[in-house]
Design a protein around this motif. Structure first.
Motif, PDB file in Angstrom:
ATOM      1  N   VAL A 153       0.909  -1.341  -0.373  1.00 22.91           N
ATOM      2  CA  VAL A 153       0.166   0.093   0.641  1.00 22.91           C
ATOM      3  C   VAL A 153       0.192   1.296  -0.213  1.00 22.91           C
ATOM      4  N   LEU A 154       1.841   1.566   1.162  1.00 19.77           N
ATOM      5  CA  LEU A 154       2.640   2.799   0.798  1.00 19.77           C
ATOM      6  C   LEU A 154       3.502   2.489  -0.299  1.00 19.77           C
ATOM      7  N   PHE A 155       3.604   1.650  -1.461  1.00 21.82           N
ATOM      8  CA  PHE A 155       4.642   1.768  -2.201  1.00 21.82           C
ATOM      9  C   PHE A 155       3.827   2.147  -3.357  1.00 21.82           C
ATOM     10  N   SER A 156       2.425   1.665  -3.647  1.00 23.14           N
ATOM     11  CA  SER A 156       1.305   1.627  -3.929  1.00 23.14           C
ATOM     12  C   SER A 156       1.371   3.969  -4.190  1.00 23.14           C
ATOM     13  N   LYS A 157       0.981   3.740  -2.710  1.00 26.04           N
ATOM     14  CA  LYS A 157       0.920   5.356  -2.618  1.00 26.04           C
ATOM     15  C   LYS A 157       1.831   6.275  -2.982  1.00 26.04           C
ATOM     16  N   GLN A 158       3.671   5.744  -3.321  1.00 22.49           N
ATOM     17  CA  GLN A 158       4.791   6.964  -3.593  1.00 22.49           C
ATOM     18  C   GLN A 158       4.630   7.205  -4.508  1.00 22.49           C
ATOM     19  N   VAL A 159       4.034   5.422  -5.344  1.00 27.86           N
ATOM     20  CA  VAL A 159       4.016   6.005  -7.433  1.00 27.86           C
ATOM     21  C   VAL A 159       2.937   6.474  -7.953  1.00 27.86           C
ATOM     22  N   ALA A 160       1.965   6.753  -6.934  1.00 25.43           N
ATOM     23  CA  ALA A 160       0.672   7.350  -7.519  1.00 25.43           C
ATOM     24  C   ALA A 160       1.060   9.006  -7.020  1.00 25.43           C
TER      25      ALA A 160
END
Length: 462
Positions: free
Chosen positions: A402-409
């Motif tokens: 979830v943290l990775f997806s937020k960083q990419v977004a």
């Protein structure tokens, strides 16, 4: 344009011959009786043959007749005979079919004619409009009006002189406004305005003779159309010229501006991308070379059912033209595809647009989660894809994912910010509803807009 003015045009689709441009050609009148006129139209391969009701003077040039069995004198005599027959038929109430002349296959006879601005062309089954190898891009071949093949006015199509019909007061007012506030009227910052002045020195073939309109005025007219997307009649009134003259300037100047500005949409060397990568990317995504996304522009609903199907977007619930765009991390556009029908999938555009040819082994592409199907294509090129994780209704994602997806977004959003800069030009807004007759110009319009957007300041701090 009327026969009384002494000028004639050819009614055959794609044929641009006029009596003004081709003074030595013979123009035979098309019979005015509806049955005979429709028969001529069918032989000329006109799509509106069965719906023709106009009895206005129409002509067909000698290029579409079998001249091997006719001399020039006999053809001119035949022209006079048909004119006499038409005159007699106007005073008679009979439904005579009239004189018919056998017309050759017009598809073959027009292949050597220079392609007009709006012609029929499709790239592939998936690409409704546009071609990666053609700057003309999207093209439309639907003609709903009986007079759709006539030139706009009574003057020569290739003439850009409009002496005596320019409202000087309106022109001077518009000149002052464009120079005083180019951002509001043309969408250009200071650098973009200076570039437009430079491009105007390279534009050829317009505003010649004794016309009081300068080449820079014509370039400003094009940019005002891109920025405001108002009808040509209103823009023509602002510049103090006729609507037909404004249309001819648009048709003559836009391709030249686009040809110069698309040079600013280029793929930098990888070391230059890494050297100018913004601070937000340096911590975890320092190897990203480009961010991709698709944008759609709404167009008028085509009258042809097949074109309606190919341009309908289930995502936008309307008929659209779809583009693939790419930016480098600093926000500069480095790739703009040709236009495709709204139903075309993202992966099909990626394969067909030439984007994959620009990638080098080891490059990292950032995209939205909707591009998950392109990963095998990138892997085949030894490239990598970074995107947010897909979310399923039954899946419970792990905290680190979830943290990775937020960083990419949070970084992928920069391509949305870049697209928002494009959308400042009303002609490429999401719901611009571009007229079908203007759709063929959209490729050049988008390349021109992206070129000027690249002259603006960076989206993110380095």
């Amino acid at each position: 344009m009327s026969a009384a003015s002494g000028r004639k045009w050819c009614f055959v689709p794609k044929c641009e011959n006029t009596s003004t441009r081709m003074a030595g050609k013979i123009f035979l009148p098309v019979p005015r009786q509806i049955p005979a006129r429709r028969q001529w139209a069918k032989m000329a391969r006109r799509e509106d043959a069965n719906a023709i009701t106009s009895t206005a003077p129409w002509f067909c040039c000698e290029d579409h007749f079998d001249t091997d069995t006719e001399t020039g004198e006999s053809a001119r005599a035949q022209e006079q005979d048909i004119l006499a027959a038409d005159a007699a038929s106007q005073s008679s109430t009979s439904e005579d079919v009239g004189t018919q002349v056998e017309v050759e296959n017009c598809d073959a006879s027009t292949q050597s004619i220079e392609r007009p601005l709006f012609s029929v062309h499709t790239q592939t089954d998936h690409s409704m409009y546009g071609s990666r190898d053609s700057d003309d891009g999207m093209e439309h071949g639907n003609h709903d009006s009986d007079d759709s093949y006539q030139p706009d006015d009574d003057s020569d199509e290739d003439t850009f002189d409009d002496v005596g019909s320019i409202n000087i007061a309106n022109l001077e007012r518009m000149r002052g406004l464009c120079r005083k506030d180019p951002k509001s009227y043309m969408g250009l910052n200071e650098e973009g305005f200076l570039m437009l002045e430079f491009v105007a020195t390279k534009v050829k073939g317009v505003c010649g003779g004794q016309s009081r309109l300068t080449v820079f005025d014509a370039c400003c007219l094009v940019m005002v159309k891109l920025k405001q997307d108002r009808p040509f009649q209103l823009i023509a009134d602002d510049f103090g010229i006729s609507r037909s003259y404004a249309c001819r300037l648009w048709r003559g100047v836009l391709p030249q501006i686009s040809g110069h500005m698309q040079a600013f949409v280029f793929w930098p060397k990888r070391r230059d991308i890494y050297r100018n990568i913004p601070l937000a990317f340096k911590a975890r995504f320092s190897r990203v070379t480009c961010i991709i996304d698709c944008l759609e522009i709404e167009i008028e609903k085509p009258s042809v059912a097949l074109k309606q199907s190919k341009t309908y977007s289930s995502y936008k619930s309307c008929n659209t033209v779809k583009y693939l765009v790419s930016i480098v991390p600093s926000g500069m556009f480095n790739f703009v595809s040709g236009g495709y029908g709204g139903r075309t999938s993202d992966i099909q555009i990626l394969q067909d647009s030439g984007f994959m040819d620009c990638l080098e082994p080891g490059m990292v592409v950032m995209a939205d989660r909707g591009f998950k199907s392109i990963e095998p294509l990138l892997r085949a090129k030894a490239c990598y894809l970074i995107r947010p994780d897909s979310v399923g209704s039954a899946d419970i994602p792990e905290a680190h994912r979830v943290l990775f997806s937020k960083q990419v977004a949070s970084l992928r959003v920069h391509v949305e910010r870049a697209i928002r800069r494009i959308r400042e030009f009303a002609m490429v807004k999401p719901h611009a509803v571009v007229e079908c007759v203007v759709v063929p110009c959209l490729n050049r319009v988008l390349k021109t807009v992206c070129g000027f957007v690249n002259l603006q300041h960076d989206l993110t701090k380095v």
